[in-house]
Design a protein around this motif. Structure first.
Motif, PDB file in Angstrom:
ATOM      1  N   MET A 174       0.843  -1.191   0.000  1.00 49.94           N
ATOM      2  CA  MET A 174       0.000   0.000   0.000  1.00 49.94           C
ATOM      3  C   MET A 174       0.882   1.246   0.000  1.00 49.94           C
ATOM      4  O   MET A 174       1.820   1.342   0.796  1.00 49.94           O
ATOM      5  CB  MET A 174      -0.905  -0.006   1.239  1.00 49.94           C
ATOM      6  N   HIS A 175       0.597   2.188  -0.866  1.00 46.97           N
ATOM      7  CA  HIS A 175       1.347   3.428  -0.915  1.00 46.97           C
ATOM      8  C   HIS A 175       1.096   4.214   0.368  1.00 46.97           C
ATOM      9  O   HIS A 175       0.006   4.180   0.929  1.00 46.97           O
ATOM     10  CB  HIS A 175       0.926   4.251  -2.135  1.00 46.97           C
ATOM     11  N   VAL A 176       2.097   4.953   0.830  1.00 47.38           N
ATOM     12  CA  VAL A 176       1.977   5.659   2.105  1.00 47.38           C
ATOM     13  C   VAL A 176       0.818   6.653   2.080  1.00 47.38           C
ATOM     14  O   VAL A 176       0.108   6.811   3.083  1.00 47.38           O
ATOM     15  CB  VAL A 176       3.308   6.351   2.480  1.00 47.38           C
ATOM     16  N   ASN A 177       0.580   7.319   0.940  1.00 45.78           N
ATOM     17  CA  ASN A 177      -0.546   8.259   0.872  1.00 45.78           C
ATOM     18  C   ASN A 177      -1.873   7.557   1.101  1.00 45.78           C
ATOM     19  O   ASN A 177      -2.775   8.089   1.765  1.00 45.78           O
ATOM     20  CB  ASN A 177      -0.571   8.972  -0.488  1.00 45.78           C
ATOM     21  N   GLU A 178      -1.997   6.359   0.549  1.00 39.65           N
ATOM     22  CA  GLU A 178      -3.233   5.594   0.724  1.00 39.65           C
ATOM     23  C   GLU A 178      -3.398   5.158   2.171  1.00 39.65           C
ATOM     24  O   GLU A 178      -4.494   5.226   2.737  1.00 39.65           O
ATOM     25  CB  GLU A 178      -3.218   4.373  -0.204  1.00 39.65           C
ATOM     26  N   ALA A 179      -2.294   4.718   2.780  1.00 38.19           N
ATOM     27  CA  ALA A 179      -2.359   4.292   4.187  1.00 38.19           C
ATOM     28  C   ALA A 179      -2.783   5.443   5.086  1.00 38.19           C
ATOM     29  O   ALA A 179      -3.582   5.267   6.010  1.00 38.19           O
ATOM     30  CB  ALA A 179      -1.007   3.736   4.623  1.00 38.19           C
ATOM     31  N   ILE A 180      -2.267   6.638   4.814  1.00 37.71           N
ATOM     32  CA  ILE A 180      -2.631   7.807   5.622  1.00 37.71           C
ATOM     33  C   ILE A 180      -4.121   8.108   5.484  1.00 37.71           C
ATOM     34  O   ILE A 180      -4.810   8.376   6.469  1.00 37.71           O
ATOM     35  CB  ILE A 180      -1.783   9.024   5.220  1.00 37.71           C
ATOM     36  N   LYS A 181      -4.625   8.045   4.248  1.00 38.66           N
ATOM     37  CA  LYS A 181      -6.031   8.381   4.021  1.00 38.66           C
ATOM     38  C   LYS A 181      -6.983   7.323   4.562  1.00 38.66           C
ATOM     39  O   LYS A 181      -8.093   7.634   5.017  1.00 38.66           O
ATOM     40  CB  LYS A 181      -6.276   8.599   2.528  1.00 38.66           C
ATOM     41  N   LEU A 182      -6.560   6.049   4.510  1.00 33.05           N
ATOM     42  CA  LEU A 182      -7.454   4.969   4.935  1.00 33.05           C
ATOM     43  C   LEU A 182      -7.384   4.679   6.432  1.00 33.05           C
ATOM     44  O   LEU A 182      -8.300   4.082   6.985  1.00 33.05           O
ATOM     45  CB  LEU A 182      -7.124   3.693   4.159  1.00 33.05           C
ATOM     46  N   ARG A 183      -6.288   5.062   7.082  1.00 40.03           N
ATOM     47  CA  ARG A 183      -6.162   4.771   8.510  1.00 40.03           C
ATOM     48  C   ARG A 183      -7.205   5.559   9.306  1.00 40.03           C
ATOM     49  O   ARG A 183      -7.300   6.772   9.209  1.00 40.03           O
ATOM     50  CB  ARG A 183      -4.761   5.143   9.015  1.00 40.03           C
ATOM     51  N   ARG A 184      -7.981   4.832  10.079  1.00 41.89           N
ATOM     52  CA  ARG A 184      -8.968   5.445  10.968  1.00 41.89           C
ATOM     53  C   ARG A 184      -8.859   4.780  12.329  1.00 41.89           C
ATOM     54  O   ARG A 184      -8.333   3.673  12.451  1.00 41.89           O
ATOM     55  CB  ARG A 184     -10.396   5.247  10.406  1.00 41.89           C
ATOM     56  N   SER A 185      -9.377   5.442  13.338  1.00 42.06           N
ATOM     57  CA  SER A 185      -9.376   4.860  14.676  1.00 42.06           C
ATOM     58  C   SER A 185     -10.574   3.926  14.804  1.00 42.06           C
ATOM     59  O   SER A 185     -11.723   4.367  14.801  1.00 42.06           O
ATOM     60  CB  SER A 185      -9.443   5.960  15.734  1.00 42.06           C
ATOM     61  N   LEU A 209       3.753   2.694  13.692  1.00 42.06           N
ATOM     62  CA  LEU A 209       2.999   1.475  13.985  1.00 42.06           C
ATOM     63  C   LEU A 209       1.683   1.447  13.218  1.00 42.06           C
ATOM     64  O   LEU A 209       1.332   0.448  12.595  1.00 42.06           O
ATOM     65  CB  LEU A 209       2.698   1.385  15.482  1.00 42.06           C
ATOM     66  N   MET A 210       0.955   2.550  13.272  1.00 42.10           N
ATOM     67  CA  MET A 210      -0.385   2.571  12.693  1.00 42.10           C
ATOM     68  C   MET A 210      -0.356   2.496  11.172  1.00 42.10           C
ATOM     69  O   MET A 210      -1.176   1.804  10.559  1.00 42.10           O
ATOM     70  CB  MET A 210      -1.141   3.805  13.186  1.00 42.10           C
ATOM     71  N   LEU A 211       0.590   3.196  10.553  1.00 38.88           N
ATOM     72  CA  LEU A 211       0.671   3.148   9.094  1.00 38.88           C
ATOM     73  C   LEU A 211       1.164   1.787   8.616  1.00 38.88           C
ATOM     74  O   LEU A 211       0.697   1.267   7.598  1.00 38.88           O
ATOM     75  CB  LEU A 211       1.563   4.268   8.576  1.00 38.88           C
ATOM     76  N   THR A 212       2.104   1.207   9.350  1.00 46.35           N
ATOM     77  CA  THR A 212       2.556  -0.144   9.006  1.00 46.35           C
ATOM     78  C   THR A 212       1.400  -1.130   9.124  1.00 46.35           C
ATOM     79  O   THR A 212       1.185  -1.967   8.235  1.00 46.35           O
ATOM     80  CB  THR A 212       3.719  -0.586   9.903  1.00 46.35           C
ATOM     81  N   ALA A 213       0.659  -1.029  10.227  1.00 46.70           N
ATOM     82  CA  ALA A 213      -0.480  -1.930  10.424  1.00 46.70           C
ATOM     83  C   ALA A 213      -1.480  -1.798   9.280  1.00 46.70           C
ATOM     84  O   ALA A 213      -1.982  -2.801   8.758  1.00 46.70           O
ATOM     85  CB  ALA A 213      -1.154  -1.634  11.767  1.00 46.70           C
ATOM     86  N   LYS A 214      -1.764  -0.568   8.876  1.00 46.56           N
ATOM     87  CA  LYS A 214      -2.733  -0.359   7.793  1.00 46.56           C
ATOM     88  C   LYS A 214      -2.237  -0.996   6.508  1.00 46.56           C
ATOM     89  O   LYS A 214      -3.011  -1.625   5.773  1.00 46.56           O
ATOM     90  CB  LYS A 214      -2.981   1.139   7.578  1.00 46.56           C
ATOM     91  N   SER A 215      -0.938  -0.865   6.238  1.00 46.98           N
ATOM     92  CA  SER A 215      -0.389  -1.450   5.014  1.00 46.98           C
ATOM     93  C   SER A 215      -0.436  -2.975   5.035  1.00 46.98           C
ATOM     94  O   SER A 215      -0.394  -3.617   3.996  1.00 46.98           O
ATOM     95  CB  SER A 215       1.049  -0.973   4.806  1.00 46.98           C
ATOM     96  N   MET A 216      -0.544  -3.551   6.241  1.00 50.04           N
ATOM     97  CA  MET A 216      -0.614  -4.998   6.397  1.00 50.04           C
ATOM     98  C   MET A 216      -2.053  -5.504   6.456  1.00 50.04           C
ATOM     99  O   MET A 216      -2.298  -6.695   6.639  1.00 50.04           O
ATOM    100  CB  MET A 216       0.116  -5.411   7.683  1.00 50.04           C
TER     101      MET A 216
END
Length: 201
Positions: free
Chosen positions: A1-12, A135-142
């Motif tokens: 997952m591209h970092v921009n996508e991970a940032i946009k998709l990561r939610r709490s 941690l959170m961006l890595t988790a989202k990419s996984m």
């Protein structure tokens, strides 16, 4: 997952599949990326308490206002600030650097932090915050969801984790398989309200 996508998709995310188990390899990947986050003088003043014990998770939930994600996520990571990391064999933080760099930076660590408890704490909290984002961006990419938290009794969590006196909790990051999507975003402020060019007027 591209970092921009991970940032946009990561939610709490607050609701997790309590039966999902993360592999040791996945957890290792998460933590390996977390420790690549920056710290001032490379003092690496974060500690990561990975809580998987069910009984302990239940006790932590009790002092976290009963929030379900503390207990139901696959893992609970308590980011802990080591307030005295700067004074614990600081030469090891620069052991692989050229000697002139070591000779300059290692004494500078003492000068910057000694007798400055506010600086020690502020730097450690900033470090934990940056590590949490890794941690959170890595988790989202996984394919995992996360929930950063500070809604807990810091003193009681410290006791439950048997933290040394020079350590303090900074925040939690719950990681797991979300089973309920986050609510729509509440409303982001426009850039022209939060971005200041050069100086406040």
């Amino acid at each position: 997952m591209h970092v921009n996508e991970a940032i946009k998709l990561r939610r709490s995310i607050k609701h997790y599949d309590p039966k999902h188990v993360m592999s040791k390899e996945e957890i290792h990947t998460l933590l390996s990326n977390a420790v690549l986050s920056p710290t001032a003088f490379n003092i690496q003043n974060w500690r990561f308490v990975v809580v998987t014990d069910k009984a302990l998770r239940q006790k932590i939930r009790e002092v976290s206002w009963g929030q379900a994600q503390v207990e139901e996520s696959s893992i609970l990571i308590v980011l802990v600030a080591d307030l005295m990391a700067w004074n614990k064999e600081p030469s090891r933080y620069w052991k692989d650097a050229p000697k002139p760099v070591q000779d300059y930076l290692v004494p500078a660590i003492q000068e910057y932090y000694n007798d400055k408890p506010g600086v020690q704490r502020d730097e450690a909290m900033r470090s934990c915050g940056m590590a949490a984002m890794n941690l959170m961006l890595t988790a989202k990419s996984m394919g995992y969801d996360t929930c950063p938290m500070d809604g807990f009794d810091f003193d009681k969590v410290s006791k439950l984790l048997n933290l040394p006196n020079d350590h303090t909790p900074a925040m939690f990051v719950c990681v797991g398989k979300g089973i309920k999507e986050a609510m729509p975003r509440g409303g982001q402020l426009p850039l022209d309200e939060v971005v200041i060019q050069n100086q406040f007027k």
